[in-house]
Scaffold this motif. Structure first.
Motif, PDB file in Angstrom:
ATOM      1  N   GLY A  42       0.816  -1.190  -0.051  1.00  0.00           N
ATOM      2  CA  GLY A  42       0.187  -0.181   0.056  1.00  0.00           C
ATOM      3  C   GLY A  42       1.035   1.237   0.053  1.00  0.00           C
ATOM      4  O   GLY A  42       2.298   1.073   0.133  1.00  0.00           O
ATOM      5  N   SER A  43       0.072   2.259  -0.184  1.00  0.00           N
ATOM      6  CA  SER A  43       0.939   3.464  -0.175  1.00  0.00           C
ATOM      7  C   SER A  43       1.728   4.008   1.302  1.00  0.00           C
ATOM      8  O   SER A  43       2.711   4.497   1.238  1.00  0.00           O
ATOM      9  CB  SER A  43       0.181   4.864  -0.489  1.00  0.00           C
ATOM     10  N   THR A  44       1.174   3.757   2.238  1.00  0.00           N
ATOM     11  CA  THR A  44       1.517   4.129   3.492  1.00  0.00           C
ATOM     12  C   THR A  44       2.846   3.722   3.896  1.00  0.00           C
ATOM     13  O   THR A  44       3.726   4.414   4.361  1.00  0.00           O
ATOM     14  CB  THR A  44       0.806   3.602   4.711  1.00  0.00           C
ATOM     15  N   GLY A 137      -0.521  -1.367   7.601  1.00  0.00           N
ATOM     16  CA  GLY A 137      -1.242   0.101   7.547  1.00  0.00           C
ATOM     17  C   GLY A 137      -2.647  -0.353   7.751  1.00  0.00           C
ATOM     18  O   GLY A 137      -3.051  -1.153   8.487  1.00  0.00           O
ATOM     19  N   ILE A 138      -3.546   0.483   7.564  1.00  0.00           N
ATOM     20  CA  ILE A 138      -5.057   0.160   7.911  1.00  0.00           C
ATOM     21  C   ILE A 138      -5.970   0.774   6.796  1.00  0.00           C
ATOM     22  O   ILE A 138      -5.521   1.848   6.381  1.00  0.00           O
ATOM     23  CB  ILE A 138      -5.368   0.940   9.384  1.00  0.00           C
ATOM     24  N   GLY A 139      -6.994   0.051   6.415  1.00  0.00           N
ATOM     25  CA  GLY A 139      -7.784   0.296   5.304  1.00  0.00           C
ATOM     26  C   GLY A 139      -9.018   1.238   5.989  1.00  0.00           C
ATOM     27  O   GLY A 139      -9.339   1.217   7.069  1.00  0.00           O
ATOM     28  N   HIS A 143      -9.950  -2.560   8.020  1.00  0.00           N
ATOM     29  CA  HIS A 143      -9.027  -3.893   7.414  1.00  0.00           C
ATOM     30  C   HIS A 143      -7.606  -3.621   8.037  1.00  0.00           C
ATOM     31  O   HIS A 143      -7.028  -2.566   7.891  1.00  0.00           O
ATOM     32  CB  HIS A 143      -9.089  -4.231   6.052  1.00  0.00           C
ATOM     33  N   LYS A 207      -7.664   8.887   7.260  1.00  0.00           N
ATOM     34  CA  LYS A 207      -7.400   7.826   8.174  1.00  0.00           C
ATOM     35  C   LYS A 207      -7.921   8.167   9.632  1.00  0.00           C
ATOM     36  O   LYS A 207      -7.918   7.315  10.375  1.00  0.00           O
ATOM     37  CB  LYS A 207      -6.072   7.146   8.098  1.00  0.00           C
TER      38      LYS A 207
HETATM   39  P1  PGA Z   1      -2.847   2.590   1.982  1.00  0.00           P
HETATM   40  O1  PGA Z   1      -3.492   1.077   2.220  1.00  0.00           O
HETATM   41  O2  PGA Z   1      -1.515   2.445   2.542  1.00  0.00           O
HETATM   42  O3  PGA Z   1      -2.636   2.369   0.446  1.00  0.00           O
HETATM   43  O4  PGA Z   1      -3.727   3.633   2.522  1.00  0.00           O
HETATM   44  C1  PGA Z   1      -3.572   0.659   3.814  1.00  0.00           C
HETATM   45  C2  PGA Z   1      -4.306  -0.575   3.693  1.00  0.00           C
HETATM   46  O5  PGA Z   1      -5.140  -0.587   3.038  1.00  0.00           O
HETATM   47  O6  PGA Z   1      -3.976  -1.186   4.535  1.00  0.00           O
END
Ligand code: PGA
Length: 249
Positions: A42-44, A137-139, A143, A207
Protein backbone atom coordinates in the motif's frame (compact mmCIF):
# COMPACT_ATOMS: atom_id res chain seq x y z
CA UNK A 1 -2.61 -2.33 24.61
CA UNK A 2 -2.11 0.34 21.96
CA UNK A 3 0.63 2.92 22.49
CA UNK A 4 -0.08 6.03 20.44
CA UNK A 5 2.97 7.69 18.97
CA UNK A 6 2.15 10.92 17.16
CA UNK A 7 5.09 12.41 15.29
CA UNK A 8 5.38 15.98 13.92
CA UNK A 9 5.17 14.61 10.35
CA UNK A 10 5.39 11.33 8.48
CA UNK A 11 9.11 11.73 7.72
CA UNK A 12 9.85 11.86 11.45
CA UNK A 13 7.54 8.89 12.02
CA UNK A 14 9.22 6.82 9.33
CA UNK A 15 12.72 7.67 10.60
CA UNK A 16 11.74 6.45 14.08
CA UNK A 17 10.18 3.19 12.86
CA UNK A 18 13.12 2.43 10.53
CA UNK A 19 15.56 3.01 13.40
CA UNK A 20 13.50 0.64 15.56
CA UNK A 21 13.59 -2.04 12.83
CA UNK A 22 17.32 -1.51 12.26
CA UNK A 23 17.91 -1.98 16.01
CA UNK A 24 15.95 -5.24 15.96
CA UNK A 25 17.89 -6.53 12.93
CA UNK A 26 21.27 -5.65 14.51
CA UNK A 27 20.34 -7.11 17.93
CA UNK A 28 19.25 -10.38 16.37
CA UNK A 29 22.34 -10.55 14.13
CA UNK A 30 24.62 -9.99 17.16
CA UNK A 31 22.86 -12.91 18.88
CA UNK A 32 23.41 -15.05 15.77
CA UNK A 33 19.67 -15.14 15.00
CA UNK A 34 17.54 -14.02 12.10
CA UNK A 35 15.11 -11.12 12.53
CA UNK A 36 11.65 -12.06 11.26
CA UNK A 37 9.76 -9.08 9.89
CA UNK A 38 6.12 -8.97 8.83
CA UNK A 39 5.68 -6.49 5.99
CA UNK A 40 2.80 -4.54 4.48
CA UNK A 41 2.12 -3.00 1.08
CA UNK A 42 0.00 0.00 0.00
CA UNK A 43 1.02 3.65 -0.16
CA UNK A 44 1.58 4.05 3.60
CA UNK A 45 4.82 2.05 4.07
CA UNK A 46 6.55 3.29 0.88
CA UNK A 47 8.60 5.97 2.73
CA UNK A 48 9.52 3.39 5.40
CA UNK A 49 11.02 1.10 2.77
CA UNK A 50 12.87 4.06 1.21
CA UNK A 51 14.40 4.82 4.61
CA UNK A 52 15.40 1.15 5.15
CA UNK A 53 17.08 1.17 1.72
CA UNK A 54 18.91 4.37 2.70
CA UNK A 55 20.08 2.76 5.97
CA UNK A 56 21.37 -0.20 3.93
CA UNK A 57 23.23 1.97 1.42
CA UNK A 58 24.52 4.70 3.69
CA UNK A 59 24.78 3.16 7.13
CA UNK A 60 25.69 -0.45 6.41
CA UNK A 61 22.44 -2.04 7.60
CA UNK A 62 22.55 -5.60 6.29
CA UNK A 63 19.47 -7.72 5.59
CA UNK A 64 21.44 -10.97 5.22
CA UNK A 65 19.99 -12.23 8.50
CA UNK A 66 16.44 -11.04 7.89
CA UNK A 67 13.43 -13.20 6.99
CA UNK A 68 10.20 -11.52 5.84
CA UNK A 69 6.55 -12.51 5.57
CA UNK A 70 4.14 -10.22 3.77
CA UNK A 71 0.59 -9.86 4.95
CA UNK A 72 -1.30 -10.44 1.75
CA UNK A 73 -1.52 -10.84 -2.03
CA UNK A 74 -4.23 -10.39 -4.63
CA UNK A 75 -5.72 -13.64 -5.87
CA UNK A 76 -5.11 -14.15 -9.56
CA UNK A 77 -2.03 -11.95 -9.82
CA UNK A 78 1.37 -13.58 -10.35
CA UNK A 79 4.73 -12.16 -9.27
CA UNK A 80 5.25 -10.57 -12.71
CA UNK A 81 2.05 -8.50 -12.55
CA UNK A 82 2.90 -4.88 -11.81
CA UNK A 83 0.08 -4.60 -9.25
CA UNK A 84 0.98 -7.78 -7.40
CA UNK A 85 2.34 -7.30 -3.91
CA UNK A 86 5.34 -9.50 -4.74
CA UNK A 87 6.22 -7.03 -7.51
CA UNK A 88 5.67 -4.10 -5.11
CA UNK A 89 8.01 -5.58 -2.49
CA UNK A 90 10.72 -6.29 -5.06
CA UNK A 91 10.58 -2.70 -6.34
CA UNK A 92 10.24 -0.96 -2.98
CA UNK A 93 12.67 -3.00 -0.88
CA UNK A 94 13.94 -6.45 -1.80
CA UNK A 95 15.75 -5.49 -5.05
CA UNK A 96 17.70 -2.78 -3.19
CA UNK A 97 18.99 -4.64 -0.15
CA UNK A 98 21.03 -7.81 0.47
CA UNK A 99 18.16 -10.01 1.70
CA UNK A 100 18.44 -13.61 0.45
CA UNK A 101 15.53 -14.06 -2.02
CA UNK A 102 14.53 -17.38 -0.39
CA UNK A 103 14.00 -15.53 2.90
CA UNK A 104 11.26 -13.30 1.44
CA UNK A 105 7.74 -14.71 1.62
CA UNK A 106 4.60 -13.29 0.01
CA UNK A 107 1.40 -15.35 -0.24
CA UNK A 108 1.02 -16.97 -3.67
CA UNK A 109 -1.88 -15.34 -5.50
CA UNK A 110 -1.85 -18.12 -8.10
CA UNK A 111 -1.88 -21.12 -5.73
CA UNK A 112 -4.26 -23.74 -7.20
CA UNK A 113 -5.39 -24.69 -3.69
CA UNK A 114 -5.54 -21.45 -1.63
CA UNK A 115 -6.56 -23.27 1.58
CA UNK A 116 -3.55 -25.61 1.42
CA UNK A 117 -1.20 -22.75 0.49
CA UNK A 118 -2.58 -20.66 3.38
CA UNK A 119 -1.98 -23.48 5.86
CA UNK A 120 1.55 -23.86 4.49
CA UNK A 121 2.11 -20.10 4.96
CA UNK A 122 1.11 -20.37 8.63
CA UNK A 123 3.48 -23.32 9.05
CA UNK A 124 6.34 -21.37 7.43
CA UNK A 125 5.83 -18.49 9.89
CA UNK A 126 5.97 -20.93 12.80
CA UNK A 127 9.02 -22.69 11.36
CA UNK A 128 10.81 -19.31 11.20
CA UNK A 129 10.14 -18.86 14.92
CA UNK A 130 7.19 -16.48 14.56
CA UNK A 131 7.19 -12.84 13.48
CA UNK A 132 9.21 -10.45 15.66
CA UNK A 133 7.72 -7.23 14.33
CA UNK A 134 4.75 -6.81 11.99
CA UNK A 135 4.31 -3.55 10.05
CA UNK A 136 0.68 -2.70 9.25
CA UNK A 137 -1.29 -0.07 7.40
CA UNK A 138 -5.02 0.35 7.97
CA UNK A 139 -7.77 0.48 5.37
CA UNK A 140 -10.78 2.78 5.65
CA UNK A 141 -12.94 -0.33 6.25
CA UNK A 142 -10.87 -1.08 9.36
CA UNK A 143 -9.01 -3.85 7.60
CA UNK A 144 -5.49 -4.93 8.55
CA UNK A 145 -3.91 -7.04 5.88
CA UNK A 146 -6.98 -7.79 3.76
CA UNK A 147 -9.10 -8.78 6.76
CA UNK A 148 -12.26 -6.95 5.80
CA UNK A 149 -15.06 -6.69 8.37
CA UNK A 150 -16.33 -8.91 9.81
CA UNK A 151 -13.08 -10.57 10.93
CA UNK A 152 -11.87 -11.46 14.38
CA UNK A 153 -9.07 -13.04 16.37
CA UNK A 154 -9.92 -16.60 15.30
CA UNK A 155 -9.08 -15.85 11.63
CA UNK A 156 -5.86 -17.25 10.14
CA UNK A 157 -4.27 -17.02 6.70
CA UNK A 158 -6.97 -17.68 4.10
CA UNK A 159 -8.59 -16.47 0.90
CA UNK A 160 -11.01 -13.56 1.41
CA UNK A 161 -13.46 -11.44 -0.55
CA UNK A 162 -12.43 -7.77 -0.92
CA UNK A 163 -14.75 -5.02 0.27
CA UNK A 164 -16.03 -2.68 -2.46
CA UNK A 165 -14.60 0.35 -0.59
CA UNK A 166 -11.16 -1.31 -0.63
CA UNK A 167 -11.52 -2.06 -4.35
CA UNK A 168 -12.44 1.58 -5.00
CA UNK A 169 -9.52 2.82 -2.85
CA UNK A 170 -7.15 0.69 -4.92
CA UNK A 171 -8.72 1.34 -8.32
CA UNK A 172 -6.31 4.20 -9.08
CA UNK A 173 -3.36 1.79 -8.98
CA UNK A 174 -5.05 -0.47 -11.55
CA UNK A 175 -6.40 2.38 -13.70
CA UNK A 176 -9.90 0.87 -13.65
CA UNK A 177 -11.96 -0.68 -10.84
CA UNK A 178 -12.94 -3.56 -13.12
CA UNK A 179 -9.28 -4.67 -13.07
CA UNK A 180 -9.07 -4.79 -9.25
CA UNK A 181 -9.24 -8.43 -8.14
CA UNK A 182 -12.25 -9.48 -6.07
CA UNK A 183 -10.32 -11.87 -3.84
CA UNK A 184 -7.05 -11.93 -1.97
CA UNK A 185 -5.07 -14.15 0.37
CA UNK A 186 -4.28 -12.60 3.74
CA UNK A 187 -2.83 -13.48 7.10
CA UNK A 188 -5.67 -13.55 9.61
CA UNK A 189 -6.31 -11.19 12.51
CA UNK A 190 -5.22 -14.08 14.74
CA UNK A 191 -1.98 -14.49 12.75
CA UNK A 192 -1.26 -10.78 13.29
CA UNK A 193 -2.09 -10.95 17.01
CA UNK A 194 0.51 -13.73 17.36
CA UNK A 195 3.34 -11.42 16.20
CA UNK A 196 5.61 -10.36 19.07
CA UNK A 197 5.29 -6.65 18.20
CA UNK A 198 2.93 -4.79 15.90
CA UNK A 199 3.53 -1.32 14.42
CA UNK A 200 0.56 0.20 12.59
CA UNK A 201 1.29 3.25 10.43
CA UNK A 202 -1.33 5.78 9.32
CA UNK A 203 -0.96 9.16 7.62
CA UNK A 204 -3.39 11.87 6.61
CA UNK A 205 -6.88 13.01 7.49
CA UNK A 206 -8.49 10.23 5.43
CA UNK A 207 -7.42 7.75 8.14
CA UNK A 208 -8.46 9.84 11.18
CA UNK A 209 -11.93 8.28 11.64
CA UNK A 210 -10.81 4.67 11.31
CA UNK A 211 -7.76 5.23 13.53
CA UNK A 212 -10.07 6.56 16.25
CA UNK A 213 -12.44 3.58 15.90
CA UNK A 214 -9.55 1.10 15.98
CA UNK A 215 -7.90 2.68 19.01
CA UNK A 216 -10.95 3.63 21.08
CA UNK A 217 -14.07 1.60 20.27
CA UNK A 218 -14.72 -1.70 22.01
CA UNK A 219 -12.97 -4.36 19.91
CA UNK A 220 -15.34 -5.93 17.42
CA UNK A 221 -15.26 -7.86 14.16
CA UNK A 222 -16.84 -4.79 12.50
CA UNK A 223 -13.45 -3.07 12.78
CA UNK A 224 -10.82 -5.81 12.55
CA UNK A 225 -8.01 -3.37 13.50
CA UNK A 226 -9.73 -2.76 16.85
CA UNK A 227 -8.60 -6.26 17.95
CA UNK A 228 -5.10 -4.81 18.16
CA UNK A 229 -6.20 -3.34 21.51
CA UNK A 230 -5.83 -6.92 22.80
CA UNK A 231 -2.20 -7.13 21.65
CA UNK A 232 0.39 -6.72 24.42
CA UNK A 233 2.81 -4.63 22.35
CA UNK A 234 1.15 -2.64 19.59
CA UNK A 235 2.17 0.90 18.54
CA UNK A 236 0.06 3.16 16.35
CA UNK A 237 2.55 5.48 14.64
CA UNK A 238 0.68 8.50 13.31
CA UNK A 239 1.08 11.93 11.83
CA UNK A 240 -1.01 14.73 13.39
CA UNK A 241 -3.73 14.49 10.71
CA UNK A 242 -4.31 10.76 11.27
CA UNK A 243 -4.37 11.38 15.05
CA UNK A 244 -6.77 14.34 14.82
CA UNK A 245 -9.94 12.51 15.93
CA UNK A 246 -8.47 10.67 18.91
CA UNK A 247 -9.84 11.70 22.29
CA UNK A 248 -7.53 14.05 24.18
CA UNK A 249 -5.41 12.19 26.70
P1 PGA B 1 -2.82 2.50 1.98
O1 PGA B 1 -3.59 1.17 2.33
O2 PGA B 1 -1.48 2.38 2.65
O3 PGA B 1 -2.67 2.51 0.49
O4 PGA B 1 -3.64 3.63 2.52
C1 PGA B 1 -3.58 0.74 3.66
C2 PGA B 1 -4.35 -0.54 3.78
O5 PGA B 1 -5.30 -0.73 2.99
O6 PGA B 1 -4.01 -1.35 4.65
Amino acid sequence: MIRLRVHPDRAAAVTAVAADIAGLIRDRARAGRRAVLGLATGSTPIPLYAELVRLHREEGLSFRHVTTFNLDEYSGLGPGHDQSYRWFMQRQLFDHVDIPPAETHVPDGLAPDPAAASAAYERAILAAGGIDLQVLGIGRTGHIGFNEPPAGPATRTRQVHLDELTRRDNAAFFGDIAKVPRHAVTMGVGTILDCRRVVLLAWGEGKADIVRRAAEDTPSDDCPASWLQRHPACDFVLDPAAAAKLSPR
